[in-house]
Design a protein around this motif. Structure first.
Motif, PDB file in Angstrom:
ATOM      1  N   TRP A  24       0.258  -1.135   0.590  1.00 19.95           N
ATOM      2  CA  TRP A  24       0.333   0.103   0.029  1.00 19.95           C
ATOM      3  C   TRP A  24       0.573   1.577  -0.059  1.00 19.95           C
ATOM      4  O   TRP A  24       0.495   2.223  -0.852  1.00 19.95           O
ATOM      5  CB  TRP A  24      -0.815   0.068   1.251  1.00 19.95           C
ATOM      6  N   ARG A  25       2.010   1.414   0.762  1.00 20.69           N
ATOM      7  CA  ARG A  25       2.562   2.748   0.287  1.00 20.69           C
ATOM      8  C   ARG A  25       3.378   2.730  -0.546  1.00 20.69           C
ATOM      9  O   ARG A  25       4.009   4.020  -1.177  1.00 20.69           O
ATOM     10  CB  ARG A  25       4.384   2.131   1.572  1.00 20.69           C
ATOM     11  N   HIS A  26       3.472   1.832  -2.289  1.00 21.97           N
ATOM     12  CA  HIS A  26       4.167   2.222  -2.930  1.00 21.97           C
ATOM     13  C   HIS A  26       2.867   1.902  -3.889  1.00 21.97           C
ATOM     14  O   HIS A  26       3.091   2.295  -5.630  1.00 21.97           O
ATOM     15  CB  HIS A  26       4.987   0.859  -2.886  1.00 21.97           C
ATOM     16  N   SER A  27       1.193   1.740  -3.491  1.00 22.84           N
ATOM     17  CA  SER A  27       0.918   1.894  -4.800  1.00 22.84           C
ATOM     18  C   SER A  27       0.296   3.023  -5.545  1.00 22.84           C
ATOM     19  O   SER A  27       0.534   2.570  -6.941  1.00 22.84           O
ATOM     20  CB  SER A  27      -0.785   1.053  -4.009  1.00 22.84           C
ATOM     21  N   ASP A  28       0.733   4.252  -4.850  1.00 17.29           N
ATOM     22  CA  ASP A  28       0.462   5.343  -5.557  1.00 17.29           C
ATOM     23  C   ASP A  28       1.294   5.657  -6.741  1.00 17.29           C
ATOM     24  O   ASP A  28       1.112   6.185  -7.693  1.00 17.29           O
ATOM     25  CB  ASP A  28       0.007   6.841  -4.709  1.00 17.29           C
ATOM     26  N   GLU A  29       2.193   5.410  -6.448  1.00 18.60           N
ATOM     27  CA  GLU A  29       3.586   5.568  -6.769  1.00 18.60           C
ATOM     28  C   GLU A  29       3.496   4.671  -8.415  1.00 18.60           C
ATOM     29  O   GLU A  29       4.113   4.521  -9.501  1.00 18.60           O
ATOM     30  CB  GLU A  29       4.775   5.418  -6.234  1.00 18.60           C
ATOM     31  N   LEU A  30       2.945   3.429  -8.003  1.00 20.43           N
ATOM     32  CA  LEU A  30       2.864   2.032  -9.545  1.00 20.43           C
ATOM     33  C   LEU A  30       2.412   2.787 -10.618  1.00 20.43           C
ATOM     34  O   LEU A  30       2.620   2.369 -11.450  1.00 20.43           O
ATOM     35  CB  LEU A  30       2.719   1.700  -8.748  1.00 20.43           C
ATOM     36  N   ALA A  31       0.558   3.101  -9.718  1.00 22.35           N
ATOM     37  CA  ALA A  31      -0.078   4.126 -10.457  1.00 22.35           C
ATOM     38  C   ALA A  31       0.108   5.176 -11.586  1.00 22.35           C
ATOM     39  O   ALA A  31       0.007   5.074 -12.721  1.00 22.35           O
ATOM     40  CB  ALA A  31      -1.278   4.112  -9.658  1.00 22.35           C
ATOM     41  N   ARG A  32       1.361   5.533 -10.588  1.00 20.40           N
ATOM     42  CA  ARG A  32       1.634   7.010 -11.370  1.00 20.40           C
ATOM     43  C   ARG A  32       2.620   6.680 -12.559  1.00 20.40           C
ATOM     44  O   ARG A  32       3.419   7.296 -13.865  1.00 20.40           O
ATOM     45  CB  ARG A  32       2.130   8.217 -10.684  1.00 20.40           C
ATOM     46  N   ARG A  33       3.702   5.823 -12.030  1.00 18.41           N
ATOM     47  CA  ARG A  33       5.104   4.860 -13.117  1.00 18.41           C
ATOM     48  C   ARG A  33       4.112   4.432 -14.365  1.00 18.41           C
ATOM     49  O   ARG A  33       4.603   4.356 -15.541  1.00 18.41           O
ATOM     50  CB  ARG A  33       5.373   4.552 -11.881  1.00 18.41           C
ATOM     51  N   PHE A  34       2.769   3.257 -14.332  1.00 20.15           N
ATOM     52  CA  PHE A  34       2.909   3.006 -14.819  1.00 20.15           C
ATOM     53  C   PHE A  34       0.753   3.102 -15.283  1.00 20.15           C
ATOM     54  O   PHE A  34       0.421   2.234 -14.746  1.00 20.15           O
ATOM     55  CB  PHE A  34       3.037   1.398 -14.834  1.00 20.15           C
ATOM     56  N   PRO A  35       0.472   4.136 -15.724  1.00 18.24           N
ATOM     57  CA  PRO A  35      -1.045   4.751 -16.319  1.00 18.24           C
ATOM     58  C   PRO A  35      -1.533   4.166 -16.261  1.00 18.24           C
ATOM     59  O   PRO A  35      -2.761   4.054 -16.332  1.00 18.24           O
ATOM     60  CB  PRO A  35      -0.626   5.885 -16.398  1.00 18.24           C
ATOM     61  N   LEU A  36      -1.505   3.012 -17.378  1.00 17.61           N
ATOM     62  CA  LEU A  36      -2.150   1.989 -17.821  1.00 17.61           C
ATOM     63  C   LEU A  36      -2.499   1.137 -17.319  1.00 17.61           C
ATOM     64  O   LEU A  36      -3.410  -0.005 -17.658  1.00 17.61           O
ATOM     65  CB  LEU A  36      -1.484   1.815 -19.170  1.00 17.61           C
ATOM     66  N   ALA A  37      -2.526   0.927 -16.264  1.00 19.97           N
ATOM     67  CA  ALA A  37      -1.753  -0.344 -14.850  1.00 19.97           C
ATOM     68  C   ALA A  37      -3.471   0.310 -14.199  1.00 19.97           C
ATOM     69  O   ALA A  37      -3.393   1.228 -13.911  1.00 19.97           O
ATOM     70  CB  ALA A  37      -0.859  -0.201 -14.058  1.00 19.97           C
TER      71      ALA A  37
END
Length: 324
Positions: free
Chosen positions: A128-141
């Motif tokens: 959960w600490r990394h989920s926002d960054e994951l969405a930002r880095r991979f916007p199609l995910a």
């Protein structure tokens, strides 16, 4: 099929997440009637890898070992959120999915799958600490931050640390049935299936920056969570019309007054369940839910678990028994 499993390691790998993969897929439990996997630890960056815990791991297996794997599992590692990955690693992961193999990430291992383009258009998760960054880095995910794992067929992603166990047992359950997954879970002394998701573990206070005109009202709402509130009352508190207040509130907080209030009440309920011996009815009254049934309903909707289960998780069964 789930016969050939490879754990794909990059430098600064986290030993716990690697250990989960070794425990589930790398041990010979044939004496208990369980299948034996052809398991290998594969290095993506040379024969000797550094772990984030200060020791090294050596393995004779390189990327060519991935070509025969039914499952390639990528454990977490340090700085996975902002590093680049070898192109040959990303190519190998794409080839694996193209030929019908499955890939699994544990925690920040999802960033490796994302870099390979394997999260595009797919539901996925990470810690959960990394989920926002994951969405930002991979916007199609399509990032789902509240769940323990997501199975999208060829791509499986799991949340932080122990959620990797949940995802691995899920794969065993799919391949060999619940009895096999239950046997491994008993050996590991873990539940074969956990209710709820990551939501119960997330510490995410709602943002207060940019709340120029409704900031004082937010503070008043926090001090009076046990009271009934309407938009009209809150607008009067802010010296605005209800329509203007609702619009400003949405602009400055990104949500509605009702949803903001509900989230704050759940946060307070979490705090009281963790730190006090109050009964469910008392906590319901202090948080504005009114009664234990309403508290339970909103708690399950928001966090995917019950107040009793939450208290047991964060205080232990003895505290729950004492309160009961």
């Amino acid at each position: 099929m789930l016969k050939n499993v490879a754990a794909l390691l990059l430098d600064e790998v986290h030993p716990f997440e690697l250990g989960v993969l070794c425990e589930v897929f790398g041990l010979d439990r044939s004496e208990e009637g369980l299948p034996v996997h052809d398991f290998a630890v594969v290095s993506a960056e040379g024969p000797v890898l550094q772990t984030h815990a200060g020791f090294t791991i050596s393995t004779p297996y390189g990327l060519d070992r991935l070509e025969e794997a039914d499952l390639i599992a990528v454990p977490a590692g340090s700085h996975f959120m902002d590093r680049e990955y070898p192109q040959e690693v990303l190519d190998a992961l794409r080839r694996a999915v193209d030929r019908g193999a499955r890939v699994l990430s544990v925690c920040s291992g999802a960033y490796v799958l994302g870099a390979a383009g394997l999260l595009d258009g797919r539901r996925c998760t990470t810690h959960w600490r990394h989920s926002d960054e994951l969405a930002r880095r991979f916007p199609l995910a399509i990032v789902e931050p509240d769940v323990l794992y997501v199975d999208e067929g060829s791509v499986i992603t799991s949340a932080g640390t122990a959620a990797g166990i949940d995802a691995c047992l899920h794969l065993v359950r799919q391949a060999y049935g619940p009895a096999a997954a239950n046997t491994i879970a008993r050996r590991m002394v873990v539940p074969p299936h956990r209710d709820g998701g990551q939501a119960q573990y997330i510490q995410r206070p709602l943002p207060r920056d940019r709340c120029d005109t409704v900031g004082d009202t937010l503070a008043w709402m926090e001090r009076n969570l046990d009271r009934e509130m309407t938009v009209e009352q809150l607008a009067a508190q802010a010296h605005m019309s209800p329509r203007t207040f609702a619009r400003r509130f949405q602009q400055e907080t990104g949500t509605t007054p009702y949803r903001w209030l509900l989230r704050q009440r759940v946060l307070l309920a979490q705090h009281l369940l963790e730190t006090s011996d109050e009964t469910m009815d008392t906590i319901a009254g202090q948080t504005g839910f009114g009664n234990a049934a309403a508290l339970r309903h909103q708690f399950v909707r928001s966090l995917g678990t019950t107040p009793h289960a939450y208290r047991r998780t964060f205080r232990g069964p003895s505290a729950v028994n004492e309160v009961a």
